[in-house]
Structure formats: C-alpha cells, structure tokens
Motif scaffolding. Structure first.
Motif, mmCIF file in Angstrom:
data_model
loop_
_atom_site.group_PDB
_atom_site.id
_atom_site.type_symbol
_atom_site.label_atom_id
_atom_site.label_comp_id
_atom_site.label_asym_id
_atom_site.label_seq_id
_atom_site.Cartn_x
_atom_site.Cartn_y
_atom_site.Cartn_z
ATOM 1 N N ASN A 30 0.809 -1.218 0.000
ATOM 2 C CA ASN A 30 0.000 0.000 0.000
ATOM 3 C C ASN A 30 0.843 1.269 0.000
ATOM 4 O OD1 ASN A 30 -2.927 -0.716 0.113
ATOM 5 N ND2 ASN A 30 -2.138 -1.993 1.758
ATOM 6 N N ALA A 31 2.108 1.152 -0.458
ATOM 7 C CA ALA A 31 3.004 2.310 -0.430
ATOM 8 C C ALA A 31 2.498 3.446 -1.321
ATOM 9 C CB ALA A 31 4.411 1.896 -0.862
ATOM 10 N N ASN A 32 1.609 3.148 -2.263
ATOM 11 C CA ASN A 32 1.089 4.198 -3.150
ATOM 12 C C ASN A 32 -0.425 4.334 -3.058
ATOM 13 O OD1 ASN A 32 3.531 2.815 -5.091
ATOM 14 N ND2 ASN A 32 3.691 4.952 -4.504
ATOM 15 N N THR A 33 -0.999 3.832 -1.954
ATOM 16 C CA THR A 33 -2.445 3.959 -1.786
ATOM 17 C C THR A 33 -2.760 5.256 -1.054
ATOM 18 O OG1 THR A 33 -2.576 1.562 -1.600
ATOM 19 C CG2 THR A 33 -4.488 2.805 -0.882
ATOM 20 N N ALA A 79 1.349 2.807 13.023
ATOM 21 C CA ALA A 79 2.733 2.997 13.436
ATOM 22 C C ALA A 79 2.995 4.469 13.722
ATOM 23 C CB ALA A 79 3.659 2.507 12.345
ATOM 24 N N ALA A 80 4.001 4.712 14.566
ATOM 25 C CA ALA A 80 4.408 6.103 14.809
ATOM 26 C C ALA A 80 4.893 6.706 13.492
ATOM 27 C CB ALA A 80 5.523 6.141 15.846
ATOM 28 N N LEU A 81 4.667 7.992 13.346
ATOM 29 C CA LEU A 81 4.991 8.636 12.076
ATOM 30 C C LEU A 81 6.498 8.640 11.828
ATOM 31 C CD1 LEU A 81 3.462 9.954 9.817
ATOM 32 C CD2 LEU A 81 3.800 12.145 10.940
ATOM 33 N N ASP A 82 6.879 8.172 10.637
ATOM 34 C CA ASP A 82 8.279 8.193 10.237
ATOM 35 C C ASP A 82 8.647 9.643 9.919
ATOM 36 O OD1 ASP A 82 10.709 7.827 9.192
ATOM 37 O OD2 ASP A 82 10.084 6.638 7.470
ATOM 38 N N GLN A 83 9.500 10.249 10.794
ATOM 39 C CA GLN A 83 9.715 11.691 10.666
ATOM 40 C C GLN A 83 10.368 12.120 9.353
ATOM 41 O OE1 GLN A 83 8.475 14.123 12.260
ATOM 42 N NE2 GLN A 83 7.396 12.688 13.560
ATOM 43 N N GLU A 84 11.226 11.239 8.806
ATOM 44 C CA GLU A 84 11.920 11.626 7.585
ATOM 45 C C GLU A 84 10.951 11.788 6.415
ATOM 46 O OE1 GLU A 84 15.572 9.589 5.712
ATOM 47 O OE2 GLU A 84 15.747 9.365 7.876
ATOM 48 N N ILE A 85 9.963 10.919 6.378
ATOM 49 C CA ILE A 85 9.020 10.951 5.270
ATOM 50 C C ILE A 85 7.830 11.863 5.592
ATOM 51 C CG2 ILE A 85 7.557 9.539 3.783
ATOM 52 C CD1 ILE A 85 10.306 8.583 3.464
ATOM 53 N N GLY A 86 7.319 11.731 6.831
ATOM 54 C CA GLY A 86 6.139 12.492 7.208
ATOM 55 C C GLY A 86 4.926 12.018 6.426
ATOM 56 N N SER A 90 -0.444 12.601 -0.700
ATOM 57 C CA SER A 90 -1.627 11.759 -0.889
ATOM 58 C C SER A 90 -2.214 11.280 0.438
ATOM 59 C CB SER A 90 -1.253 10.548 -1.735
ATOM 60 O OG SER A 90 -0.282 9.791 -1.064
ATOM 61 N N GLY A 91 -1.607 11.679 1.574
ATOM 62 C CA GLY A 91 -2.110 11.224 2.869
ATOM 63 C C GLY A 91 -1.552 9.875 3.272
ATOM 64 N N ASN A 92 -0.518 9.422 2.572
ATOM 65 C CA ASN A 92 0.086 8.122 2.846
ATOM 66 C C ASN A 92 1.292 8.308 3.783
ATOM 67 O OD1 ASN A 92 1.915 5.809 2.313
ATOM 68 N ND2 ASN A 92 0.311 5.239 0.887
ATOM 69 N N ILE B 49 -3.946 6.848 -12.432
ATOM 70 C CA ILE B 49 -4.358 5.600 -11.775
ATOM 71 C C ILE B 49 -4.364 5.800 -10.264
ATOM 72 C CG2 ILE B 49 -1.987 4.697 -11.783
ATOM 73 C CD1 ILE B 49 -3.232 1.938 -12.331
ATOM 74 N N THR B 50 -5.361 5.247 -9.600
ATOM 75 C CA THR B 50 -5.453 5.339 -8.135
ATOM 76 C C THR B 50 -5.589 3.939 -7.550
ATOM 77 O OG1 THR B 50 -6.825 7.255 -8.576
ATOM 78 C CG2 THR B 50 -6.543 6.646 -6.296
ATOM 79 N N PHE B 51 -4.870 3.688 -6.461
ATOM 80 C CA PHE B 51 -4.966 2.386 -5.788
ATOM 81 C C PHE B 51 -5.890 2.484 -4.588
ATOM 82 C CE2 PHE B 51 -0.327 1.846 -7.184
ATOM 83 C CZ PHE B 51 -0.729 1.387 -8.410
ATOM 84 N N GLY B 52 -6.428 1.343 -4.193
ATOM 85 C CA GLY B 52 -7.251 1.296 -2.990
ATOM 86 C C GLY B 52 -7.179 -0.085 -2.367
ATOM 87 N N GLN B 53 -7.587 -0.163 -1.091
ATOM 88 C CA GLN B 53 -7.591 -1.468 -0.429
ATOM 89 C C GLN B 53 -8.917 -2.153 -0.658
ATOM 90 O OE1 GLN B 53 -6.346 -0.623 3.702
ATOM 91 N NE2 GLN B 53 -5.073 -2.415 3.400
#
Lengths: 130, 138
Positions: A30-33, A79-86, A90-92, B49-53
């Motif tokens: 789900n790295a790009n969801t 998980a706790a927020l990864d500070q480097e990435i934040g 997209s809200g991911n 393209i958009t992904f979803g669960q």
C-alpha cells in the motif's frame, strides 16, 4: 526451565513474527495507496505480558481483535509517524526503506527462532536415543 | 488464512497493481504526441491511476488493487503547425497534456514499489522454507 516452555515461547514468537511480516507486506503493497497509514504490531514483550484470555470464536463470521491474527493477543496499530518521510501529499505515511529494514529484522529473528527450535529438538532427541 | 500465505497474497496483489500502473505510464508515453484527426479535435488525454484497499472475500485478506483509472483534466499544450490534419483555422494544433518527465518519475516510482513487493515475496518464501526445514532430519 522446562523444555516444553521453550517450545511454547518459540512458537508464540514465530506467530508474532509471521503476523508482523504480514503487516509489513501490507504496508509495502500500500506504499502508493492514498490515505493509507502505515501499521505495526505491538512489541513482543507486550504480547507476552498480556493474559491469554480472549473470547472464543466459534464461528468464522465472528469478529476478532484485528484482521491479521486469530489469537487476538497480537494487536495491530497505526505505526508512529516516520519523521523523515512524514505524511505525503496523498495522505500516505509508508516509508519503503523503513519497511524493508523491518522485514530484514523479521527474517533474522525468524532464522534465530527456527535454529533454536531445531537445536533444542536435537538436544531432546539426544536424550531419548539411548 | 495463515499470516505468511496472507503476506504472499498481499505482496502479489501489490505486484499486480504496480504493473498496471506501469502499463498506464507506457500508454501515456506512447501517446505523448497523439493529436486528434479532425481540425481542432482534442488530442489524447493523460491517464491517471489510483490504488485502494479491498477485502478479498475468499481469504478475508485486505489486498491492494486498482481503484480507478481516470483522466488528467489539465490543459493541453498548443503548437503552431498549419500542415497538421488536426490544425484549426489559425493553424494551431493541440498536443496531449502528457509531460514525459512526470511520466518517467512515475515509472521509476512504480519500479521501486514493484521491487519492494518482490523483495517481500522472496523474504516470505524464505520464512516458509526455514519453517519447513525444521522437519529435516538433523
């Protein structure tokens, strides 16, 4: 220490590790969801401290504590927020590098776990054979 | 379903989603100069393209899949080329709103994510085989 306890401990850790691997796999997939928040399981010592009393699931349709484990004593949390990435645009909140390093950790611990079990098993067999 | 098989399934769905994304990127790049065929017609629009669960009903596992393939509503760029069949009265041709640089970056990212999913599958397979190895006679 009784041998049976070691096997029980090892199998509980193996279960915890596999559930963690599933959580990591889900994070990576789900790295790009959009709006997906990275998850992680509770640390193993917390799982050990927790009592084993959960409600029995007599029907597959019953809800369990989480989606990942049937046994209910392993909690999956955000998980706790990864500070480097934040938080990304997209809200991911998944950081791929962190997830891959977690996955390496799991592999190492699982290898240790299985070799311990197998060597302990060998020791027990040694006592059984004359 | 046991967690390791579930992990395999999730990573597999990730591979599928990322490869669909690569397909969309290649469609966009291939059509980077596809103009319309009648005067003043709209050219190719960039696809997104958009992904979803999604819950996989047979196994009860949350997998990832393609939620939506949409189009980029951004403005077209224009070019003066009176000899083009898609040119309007003023000789202006509309070109697709595809930016090759953006597509390349997208392709790289899809590639990275694909690799990460592949790595997860390899790792999970290793975990399964070290479990099976417990049965080997020592």
């Amino acid at each position: 220490m009784q041998p049976i306890q070691l096997f029980d401990l090892a199998s509980r850790q193996a279960e915890w590790l596999t559930v963690r691997q599933q959580v990591v796999a889900s994070n990576i997939a789900n790295a790009n969801t959009p709006k997906f928040h990275a998850k992680d399981v509770t640390p193993f010592d917390a799982v050990l401290d927790k009592s084993d009393i959960t409600m029995a699931r007599t029907n597959p349709a019953h809800l369990s504590g989480n989606d990942f484990s049937d046994s209910g004593d392993i909690d999956v949390k955000e998980a706790a927020l990864d500070q480097e990435i934040g938080i990304q645009e997209s809200g991911n909140t998944v950081g791929l590098a962190e997830e891959l390093s977690k996955s390496g950790d799991i592999k190492r611990q699982y290898d240790l776990n299985t070799s311990l079990v197998s060597s302990f098993n060998r020791m027990m067999l040694m006592t059984v054979r004359k | 379903m046991d967690p390791l098989s579930a992990a395999m399934k999730i990573a597999g769905s990730g591979l599928e989603a990322q490869s669909t994304r690569l397909r969309i990127v290649s469609e966009n790049i291939a059509n980077a100069r596809s103009t319309g065929d009648t005067p003043g017609a709209d050219p190719y629009r960039r696809k997104t393209i958009t992904f979803g669960q999604q819950m996989d009903r047979t196994s009860g596992v949350e997998t990832v899949n393609v939620k939506k393939v949409g189009v980029d509503e951004g403005d077209f760029s224009t070019e003066f080329d009176p000899s083009n069949p898609a040119a309007d009265q003023k000789g202006v041709v509309k070109l697709p709103n595809v930016n090759i640089l953006v597509e390349m970056a997208d392709m790289r990212e899809a590639n990275r994510s694909y690799d990460a999913n592949l790595q997860t599958i390899k790792q999970t397979r290793d975990l399964i085989s070290s479990t099976i190895d417990l049965l080997k006679s020592q």
